[in-house]
Design a protein around this motif. Sequence first.
Motif, PDB file in Angstrom:
ATOM      1  N   PRO A 154     -23.022  12.057  17.850  1.00 59.25           N
ATOM      2  CA  PRO A 154     -23.120  13.437  17.342  1.00 59.25           C
ATOM      3  C   PRO A 154     -23.969  14.350  18.222  1.00 59.25           C
ATOM      4  O   PRO A 154     -23.627  15.529  18.407  1.00 59.25           O
ATOM      5  CB  PRO A 154     -23.750  13.256  15.955  1.00 59.25           C
ATOM      6  CG  PRO A 154     -23.392  11.869  15.552  1.00 59.25           C
ATOM      7  CD  PRO A 154     -23.415  11.076  16.819  1.00 59.25           C
ATOM      8  N   VAL A 155     -25.062  13.826  18.776  1.00 58.99           N
ATOM      9  CA  VAL A 155     -25.892  14.650  19.660  1.00 58.99           C
ATOM     10  C   VAL A 155     -25.102  15.048  20.900  1.00 58.99           C
ATOM     11  O   VAL A 155     -25.135  16.211  21.344  1.00 58.99           O
ATOM     12  CB  VAL A 155     -27.178  13.894  20.045  1.00 58.99           C
ATOM     13  CG1 VAL A 155     -27.955  14.668  21.101  1.00 58.99           C
ATOM     14  CG2 VAL A 155     -28.049  13.663  18.816  1.00 58.99           C
ATOM     15  N   PHE A 156     -24.365  14.101  21.453  1.00 59.01           N
ATOM     16  CA  PHE A 156     -23.567  14.394  22.640  1.00 59.01           C
ATOM     17  C   PHE A 156     -22.491  15.435  22.335  1.00 59.01           C
ATOM     18  O   PHE A 156     -22.294  16.386  23.099  1.00 59.01           O
ATOM     19  CB  PHE A 156     -22.932  13.100  23.157  1.00 59.01           C
ATOM     20  CG  PHE A 156     -21.957  13.306  24.272  1.00 59.01           C
ATOM     21  CD1 PHE A 156     -22.394  13.621  25.549  1.00 59.01           C
ATOM     22  CD2 PHE A 156     -20.590  13.192  24.048  1.00 59.01           C
ATOM     23  CE1 PHE A 156     -21.492  13.820  26.581  1.00 59.01           C
ATOM     24  CE2 PHE A 156     -19.683  13.387  25.071  1.00 59.01           C
ATOM     25  CZ  PHE A 156     -20.137  13.699  26.340  1.00 59.01           C
ATOM     26  N   VAL A 157     -21.802  15.273  21.215  1.00 60.58           N
ATOM     27  CA  VAL A 157     -20.750  16.227  20.848  1.00 60.58           C
ATOM     28  C   VAL A 157     -21.338  17.619  20.622  1.00 60.58           C
ATOM     29  O   VAL A 157     -20.756  18.638  21.029  1.00 60.58           O
ATOM     30  CB  VAL A 157     -19.994  15.732  19.598  1.00 60.58           C
ATOM     31  CG1 VAL A 157     -19.024  16.791  19.098  1.00 60.58           C
ATOM     32  CG2 VAL A 157     -19.248  14.439  19.909  1.00 60.58           C
ATOM     33  N   GLY A 158     -22.502  17.679  19.987  1.00 56.38           N
ATOM     34  CA  GLY A 158     -23.144  18.975  19.778  1.00 56.38           C
ATOM     35  C   GLY A 158     -23.501  19.658  21.087  1.00 56.38           C
ATOM     36  O   GLY A 158     -23.299  20.873  21.243  1.00 56.38           O
ATOM     37  N   LEU A 159     -24.013  18.886  22.044  1.00 55.86           N
ATOM     38  CA  LEU A 159     -24.354  19.470  23.342  1.00 55.86           C
ATOM     39  C   LEU A 159     -23.112  19.897  24.116  1.00 55.86           C
ATOM     40  O   LEU A 159     -23.155  20.866  24.881  1.00 55.86           O
ATOM     41  CB  LEU A 159     -25.173  18.479  24.163  1.00 55.86           C
ATOM     42  CG  LEU A 159     -26.669  18.448  23.854  1.00 55.86           C
ATOM     43  CD1 LEU A 159     -27.358  17.366  24.668  1.00 55.86           C
ATOM     44  CD2 LEU A 159     -27.309  19.796  24.135  1.00 55.86           C
ATOM     45  N   VAL A 160     -22.013  19.175  23.936  1.00 60.09           N
ATOM     46  CA  VAL A 160     -20.758  19.604  24.564  1.00 60.09           C
ATOM     47  C   VAL A 160     -20.367  20.984  24.047  1.00 60.09           C
ATOM     48  O   VAL A 160     -19.954  21.868  24.819  1.00 60.09           O
ATOM     49  CB  VAL A 160     -19.639  18.580  24.295  1.00 60.09           C
ATOM     50  CG1 VAL A 160     -18.284  19.152  24.688  1.00 60.09           C
ATOM     51  CG2 VAL A 160     -19.901  17.297  25.065  1.00 60.09           C
ATOM     52  N   GLY A 161     -20.513  21.203  22.739  1.00 61.12           N
ATOM     53  CA  GLY A 161     -20.189  22.510  22.176  1.00 61.12           C
ATOM     54  C   GLY A 161     -21.103  23.606  22.696  1.00 61.12           C
ATOM     55  O   GLY A 161     -20.648  24.710  23.033  1.00 61.12           O
ATOM     56  N   VAL A 162     -22.407  23.313  22.789  1.00 66.56           N
ATOM     57  CA  VAL A 162     -23.357  24.316  23.279  1.00 66.56           C
ATOM     58  C   VAL A 162     -23.073  24.655  24.740  1.00 66.56           C
ATOM     59  O   VAL A 162     -23.041  25.836  25.137  1.00 66.56           O
ATOM     60  CB  VAL A 162     -24.800  23.801  23.109  1.00 66.56           C
ATOM     61  CG1 VAL A 162     -25.788  24.742  23.795  1.00 66.56           C
ATOM     62  CG2 VAL A 162     -25.147  23.665  21.634  1.00 66.56           C
TER      63      VAL A 162
END
Length: 264
Positions: free
Chosen positions: A235-243
């Motif tokens: 989830p942290v990785f996916v969130g950073l991809v969005g940012v």
Amino acid sequence: RREGPGGGPVRPDDGYGTNWARERAYPDGAYHHVRHRAHHPVDHPMGRPSVSPSRAREREERWITLLWLLLGLAAGLFWSPLARVVPLGQDPLTGRELFDALPPLTLAGGVLLIVVQCAAASLVRPRPVLLGTGLLISFASLHAAPPLLGVRPERASGPWHGPVVEVLVEVGGGRFGRDDVLRALPVALQLLCLGLAAVTLWAVRADGRVTAGVLWVLVITGWAAQRPFAAAPVPVFVGLVGVAGAALAVRLAPLVRRYRGGSG
């Protein structure tokens, strides 16, 4: 006291009538201004010694060469003793126990890495390759030292990690066991998160020194917070991809509009 025609003070006459001549030559008290400048000269900026641009560049290039050599020395000091260390066989270790178990030369190499990174960030024109190499060596050193001491990384857990692990095991063709992938996944995703953070900072036009400082802090805090990160790496990785994607879209939007306007 006596005052002259311009309101300035008048020196006592020396008996030869020189005051009269001064007042006629320098009306309105200008003599006292000239005399003050004579006793208090002002440094002219053109008289200051300056360094030519070519000499400044040569000096900076020498510093960069020295920093590359020190970076290699730091990596050698860090890794050489770890290649001969006896595994502790403890799982896990606290931060204090880990530092106590590291050889003195390894600790010296770690300190030198910090010094080189700070010096590289303080250059007049920071070199991205030098800064990036220092960050990668620091990341690899922090995350590889515990396994060399016999301390294995934390297993990935949390939402969405199961399908990712299954895909990686299948792609690996069975060469890596599920447990190995579970332990390697948080470290790999943390490295990718650093790359996404660098892209985001570039997209928001952050200064090179700011980017290097932020990434350095993320390297240290990410290593210190391995257990919390391993509980939710995907989830942290996916969130950073969005940012990072949103920041890139904002940064590149003017270029896309100009391209479309020119092609239309």
